[in-house]
Design a protein around this motif. Structure first.
Motif, PDB file in Angstrom:
ATOM      1  N   LYS A 242     -67.621 -12.767  17.020  1.00  0.00           N
ATOM      2  CA  LYS A 242     -68.422 -11.540  17.065  1.00  0.00           C
ATOM      3  C   LYS A 242     -67.827 -10.661  18.150  1.00  0.00           C
ATOM      4  O   LYS A 242     -67.800 -11.029  19.319  1.00  0.00           O
ATOM      5  N   PHE A 243     -67.327  -9.496  17.730  1.00  0.00           N
ATOM      6  CA  PHE A 243     -66.724  -8.576  18.687  1.00  0.00           C
ATOM      7  C   PHE A 243     -67.740  -7.524  19.125  1.00  0.00           C
ATOM      8  O   PHE A 243     -68.733  -7.280  18.453  1.00  0.00           O
ATOM      9  N   SER A 244     -67.445  -6.894  20.250  1.00  0.00           N
ATOM     10  CA  SER A 244     -68.288  -5.796  20.706  1.00  0.00           C
ATOM     11  C   SER A 244     -68.155  -4.624  19.740  1.00  0.00           C
ATOM     12  O   SER A 244     -67.164  -4.522  19.007  1.00  0.00           O
ATOM     13  N   ALA A 245     -69.152  -3.754  19.740  1.00  0.00           N
ATOM     14  CA  ALA A 245     -69.107  -2.576  18.862  1.00  0.00           C
ATOM     15  C   ALA A 245     -67.843  -1.764  19.152  1.00  0.00           C
ATOM     16  O   ALA A 245     -67.188  -1.264  18.243  1.00  0.00           O
ATOM     17  N   ARG A 246     -67.486  -1.632  20.439  1.00  0.00           N
ATOM     18  CA  ARG A 246     -66.292  -0.844  20.765  1.00  0.00           C
ATOM     19  C   ARG A 246     -65.030  -1.506  20.224  1.00  0.00           C
ATOM     20  O   ARG A 246     -64.095  -0.827  19.823  1.00  0.00           O
ATOM     21  N   ALA A 247     -65.006  -2.841  20.189  1.00  0.00           N
ATOM     22  CA  ALA A 247     -63.818  -3.532  19.692  1.00  0.00           C
ATOM     23  C   ALA A 247     -63.708  -3.413  18.176  1.00  0.00           C
ATOM     24  O   ALA A 247     -62.611  -3.358  17.627  1.00  0.00           O
TER      25      ALA A 247
ATOM     26  N   LYS B 158     -63.451   5.072  31.262  1.00  0.00           N
ATOM     27  CA  LYS B 158     -64.384   4.080  31.796  1.00  0.00           C
ATOM     28  C   LYS B 158     -65.382   4.712  32.759  1.00  0.00           C
ATOM     29  O   LYS B 158     -66.565   4.372  32.757  1.00  0.00           O
TER      30      LYS B 158
ATOM     31  N   ASP C 130     -70.017   7.854  28.752  1.00  0.00           N
ATOM     32  CA  ASP C 130     -71.007   6.931  28.205  1.00  0.00           C
ATOM     33  C   ASP C 130     -70.923   6.998  26.678  1.00  0.00           C
ATOM     34  O   ASP C 130     -70.306   7.908  26.114  1.00  0.00           O
TER      35      ASP C 130
ATOM     36  N   ALA D 236     -61.495  -3.674  39.288  1.00  0.00           N
ATOM     37  CA  ALA D 236     -62.124  -4.566  38.310  1.00  0.00           C
ATOM     38  C   ALA D 236     -61.237  -4.773  37.087  1.00  0.00           C
ATOM     39  O   ALA D 236     -61.413  -5.727  36.341  1.00  0.00           O
ATOM     40  N   THR D 237     -60.289  -3.874  36.873  1.00  0.00           N
ATOM     41  CA  THR D 237     -59.481  -3.911  35.657  1.00  0.00           C
ATOM     42  C   THR D 237     -58.214  -4.746  35.815  1.00  0.00           C
ATOM     43  O   THR D 237     -57.868  -5.528  34.933  1.00  0.00           O
TER      44      THR D 237
ATOM     45  N   ARG E 236     -71.825   2.744  33.517  1.00  0.00           N
ATOM     46  CA  ARG E 236     -71.060   1.561  33.971  1.00  0.00           C
ATOM     47  C   ARG E 236     -70.367   1.824  35.302  1.00  0.00           C
ATOM     48  O   ARG E 236     -70.231   0.922  36.122  1.00  0.00           O
TER      49      ARG E 236
ATOM     50  N   ASP F 159     -60.783  -8.318  32.000  1.00  0.00           N
ATOM     51  CA  ASP F 159     -61.227  -6.984  31.573  1.00  0.00           C
ATOM     52  C   ASP F 159     -61.157  -6.857  30.056  1.00  0.00           C
ATOM     53  O   ASP F 159     -62.099  -6.375  29.414  1.00  0.00           O
TER      54      ASP F 159
ATOM     55  N   LYS G 214     -64.137  -6.258  27.385  1.00  0.00           N
ATOM     56  CA  LYS G 214     -64.077  -5.101  26.495  1.00  0.00           C
ATOM     57  C   LYS G 214     -64.314  -5.489  25.043  1.00  0.00           C
ATOM     58  O   LYS G 214     -64.989  -4.796  24.298  1.00  0.00           O
ATOM     59  N   VAL G 215     -63.737  -6.595  24.658  1.00  0.00           N
ATOM     60  CA  VAL G 215     -63.717  -6.997  23.249  1.00  0.00           C
ATOM     61  C   VAL G 215     -64.927  -7.850  22.867  1.00  0.00           C
ATOM     62  O   VAL G 215     -65.342  -7.855  21.709  1.00  0.00           O
ATOM     63  N   LEU G 216     -65.505  -8.563  23.832  1.00  0.00           N
ATOM     64  CA  LEU G 216     -66.582  -9.497  23.482  1.00  0.00           C
ATOM     65  C   LEU G 216     -67.976  -9.041  23.893  1.00  0.00           C
ATOM     66  O   LEU G 216     -68.964  -9.534  23.350  1.00  0.00           O
ATOM     67  N   LEU G 217     -68.085  -8.119  24.847  1.00  0.00           N
ATOM     68  CA  LEU G 217     -69.411  -7.821  25.412  1.00  0.00           C
ATOM     69  C   LEU G 217     -69.915  -6.431  25.047  1.00  0.00           C
ATOM     70  O   LEU G 217     -69.239  -5.430  25.270  1.00  0.00           O
ATOM     71  N   ASP G 218     -71.109  -6.394  24.493  1.00  0.00           N
ATOM     72  CA  ASP G 218     -71.842  -5.127  24.368  1.00  0.00           C
ATOM     73  C   ASP G 218     -72.814  -5.025  25.536  1.00  0.00           C
ATOM     74  O   ASP G 218     -73.079  -6.011  26.226  1.00  0.00           O
ATOM     75  N   GLU G 219     -73.374  -3.842  25.714  1.00  0.00           N
ATOM     76  CA  GLU G 219     -74.404  -3.703  26.734  1.00  0.00           C
ATOM     77  C   GLU G 219     -75.561  -4.644  26.400  1.00  0.00           C
ATOM     78  O   GLU G 219     -76.031  -4.687  25.252  1.00  0.00           O
TER      79      GLU G 219
ATOM     80  N   ALA H 116     -65.224  -7.684  36.574  1.00  0.00           N
ATOM     81  CA  ALA H 116     -64.602  -7.241  35.324  1.00  0.00           C
ATOM     82  C   ALA H 116     -65.640  -7.143  34.212  1.00  0.00           C
ATOM     83  O   ALA H 116     -65.691  -6.155  33.475  1.00  0.00           O
TER      84      ALA H 116
ATOM     85  N   VAL I 282     -68.682  -4.261  34.245  1.00  0.00           N
ATOM     86  CA  VAL I 282     -68.394  -2.924  33.733  1.00  0.00           C
ATOM     87  C   VAL I 282     -68.968  -2.756  32.316  1.00  0.00           C
ATOM     88  O   VAL I 282     -69.376  -1.665  31.933  1.00  0.00           O
ATOM     89  N   TYR I 283     -69.000  -3.841  31.564  1.00  0.00           N
ATOM     90  CA  TYR I 283     -69.485  -3.754  30.175  1.00  0.00           C
ATOM     91  C   TYR I 283     -70.981  -4.051  30.065  1.00  0.00           C
ATOM     92  O   TYR I 283     -71.519  -4.170  28.980  1.00  0.00           O
TER      93      TYR I 283
ATOM     94  N   ARG J 218     -72.455 -14.421  24.233  1.00  0.00           N
ATOM     95  CA  ARG J 218     -71.181 -13.921  23.715  1.00  0.00           C
ATOM     96  C   ARG J 218     -69.987 -14.601  24.359  1.00  0.00           C
ATOM     97  O   ARG J 218     -68.881 -14.534  23.867  1.00  0.00           O
TER      98      ARG J 218
END
Lengths: 397, 397
Positions: free
Chosen positions: A12-17, A117, A121, A267-268, B16, B113, B117-122, B139, B142-143, B170
């Motif tokens: 399950k990926f994030s919506a952004r991914a 980033k 938003d 953080a990145t 974020r 990071d 980005k790829v696994l976490l939604d808010e 890291a 931020v998400y 997740r």
């Protein structure tokens, strides 16, 4: 030992991914690495311009003299002497830029990611040129803004379009010099207007300037950074004036924002390699770029002239293109009914590659556009490739 | 020319960005660069372990033999021979890892990071050890996930705590070998349990392993990656076995996820420097790490013994600490009533620095904890600093 009979993972990926896609350009580049392909698709600088021996000497000198500190963790904001050099080079037209306004990044692309980033938003309004640099659209899209396309003409982005559409926007992204993909330059008068418009609307103005030094005709225009250093965020890069593979760029911003970007960078990826920054400083500190950039200009400018000549010779009437004053790209408009995506497929089958215009649009695309890079193909191959492409286009008219 | 009378910019950051803070560790590190400070605060490897001349020869050889390609844009997934080397080194216990499962990153921090980005939604549930590695918390934060702290004991993270709290998470972030900050190691039995628990709950298990090679006592444990390569994501780094400043790490994941991470990396910074990857490959390809890592182990292991001895000698009764089998850190528990944040301020005034434990907790912190690094301070200074710190603690009891 591998464990057996475990349930299969359902990813399950994030919506952004979910909305991330590989760049069409990089997909095309994979195909065009076949040696028989004449590729106008690349955005790569010519390796002929790389000062390899000078870089080699610089890495060697840094590792010989300061090896341990060059290889240790370093400060997030970057190597101070290099930031001081950049600050001095950007201090002009009565504006002083200082080192603490500068954040070194892993290429300009990272600057775009960090700005997305920190400023965007989900649903934030982000103003972009139409068309715009694909890498910026990709970087920002991860943060799921609402893109709003601002109109352009032959003098670049139109400030009144910003005024009409810009209220509440979190940023305006602009590539004023020899834009990727169009090759267009924002006129001097427009720069002043744009800076005022953005300041009045409270919109951070992102001035992305990877190609600024590659000016072939006319006088370089003023940087918008120098017109309003409190409201303009400037992005620079060593990719086009030294080499891109070292991944070294920088963001210049008002201090409030620089500190926030620095936290985001921490953080990145903690920081950009000290060794690279120290080596680049070693290469450029005594004024090398002032001798080196004219050699790049001379090469690319003659390549540009060759391609413009080939377009004049071989492209049929009814096709138009930009005449860039610098940079790496020419933007072509085909007759309305020709779809450049379909054309690209046919063209690759004939061993000529270009990038269709569609992916560069955040808003409604012009499907009859294409981007040609003139920097890495030899003059003979430019003529050959443009002739073949011209015939293919003519067959559709 | 600077334009006058423009309205002042009111900066609006993303939600974020508003919660981003500079790492307390990096703030403390700034203070402790004064030479008179004995610092146990750092997470920096000892520069004495850096193979500077070998790195220098490798950069020189790559630039001499393949300068143009090393300095040109490169593939997003990374330099293939290096990925093949890593894949081969991770293929064991009956599990084959292949190069196309590996993404090279700009340090392990970038892997964190990109995974966020790829696994976490808010609001996504993210399971983390308590305490956990601060850089990972930064890291991921931020998400904007909901962090859920899982319990640990002297054998590391407790799998039943994951089972109890993990439904719908997740990711689970775990640092199984000589954890930062505690120095604790996840036992072999717990590893098997944890892999099963995560697989049963469908939770991607992130195995972060920067210190795995730095084992001073006992046998190295199995990697969870090799127990379930379809469900475990492994992060490795050259920071602790070569040098950190080059910023080179990697993520090993099932291909579905690797391709998604690759797209995210493309949007983030295009790729990691080819030159760095080629030079590192040049350094390690003939088995250099097999000779080099034992020298790092020997140094750090003796430093660790010195600090454990100093703690025994100088810390008052009622204070306890971990006895790490590897890595860089010892975790100290003070009597409940002593606040290590307040202690850190007093300690720095006496020129001894450490990192208080609070920032390492995503959940409720234990305010009486502190992290000590033993790798960069000389034995004499370790005794001196621990004695001074012991007296300060004793004065609070």
């Amino acid at each position: 030992m591998k464990l057996n009979n475990l349930p299969k993972m359902e990813w399950k990926f994030s919506a952004r991914a979910e909305q991330l896609k590989s760049s069409m350009i990089r997909e095309i580049l994979k195909i065009t690495q076949r040696p028989e392909v004449i590729s106008f698709a690349g955005g790569l600088p010519s390796t002929d311009t790389f000062p390899v021996e000078r870089m080699r000497a610089a890495f060697d000198s840094v590792l010989a003299n300061s090896g341990k500190s060059a290889l240790q963790y370093g400060p997030t904001d970057g190597y101070l002497p290099l930031r001081e050099y950049i600050a001095a080079s950007l201090s002009k037209d009565g504006t002083t830029i200082e080192a603490d306004q500068i954040l070194m990044t892993s290429g300009s692309q990272q600057g775009l990611d960090l700005l997305g980033k920190v400023l965007l938003d989900e649903g934030s309004k982000a103003l972009v040129e139409s068309p715009s640099y694909l890498g910026a659209l990709q970087a920002f899209s991860v943060y799921r803004p609402e893109f709003v396309a601002v109109e352009m003409d032959e003098n670049g982005l139109i400030p009144s379009s910003v005024a009409a559409k810009g209220a509440g926007a979190r940023l305006l992204y602009c590539l004023p010099n020899f834009q990727n993909p169009t090759g267009l330059t924002l006129s001097q008068q427009r720069r002043t207007e744009l800076v005022k418009t953005c300041a009045n609307l409270g919109i951070p103005l992102l001035e992305d300037d990877p190609y600024g030094a590659l000016c072939y005709r006319g006088e370089p225009m003023s940087k918008m950074l120098n017109m309003n250093p409190e409201g303009v965020i400037y992005m620079g890069s060593f990719s086009k004036v030294l080499t891109p593979g070292i991944r070294l760029g920088y963001v210049v911003a008002p201090r409030t924002l620089t500190r926030k970007l620095e936290q985001a960078k921490q953080a990145t990826d903690l920081h950009t390699a000290q060794l690279t920054q120290m080596a680049v400083y070693e290469v450029i500190k005594d004024g090398f770029l002032e001798q080196h950039i004219p050699t790049i200009r001379a090469l690319y400018s003659s390549q540009c002239d060759v391609m413009l000549d080939a377009l004049n010779k071989f492209f049929p009437k009814g096709v138009t293109w930009t005449k860039p004053d610098g940079g790496m790209f020419i933007w072509v408009k085909l007759p309305q009914h020709i779809d450049s995506m379909a054309l690209a497929t046919e063209s690759i089958a004939q061993n000529v590659a270009f990038v269709p215009g569609v992916p560069f649009y955040a808003g409604a695309p012009e499907t009859n556009t294409m981007r040609l890079s003139f920097v890495t193909v030899s003059p003979a191959k430019i003529y050959e490739g443009i002739e073949r492409l011209g015939k293919l286009i003519a067959s559709k008219m």
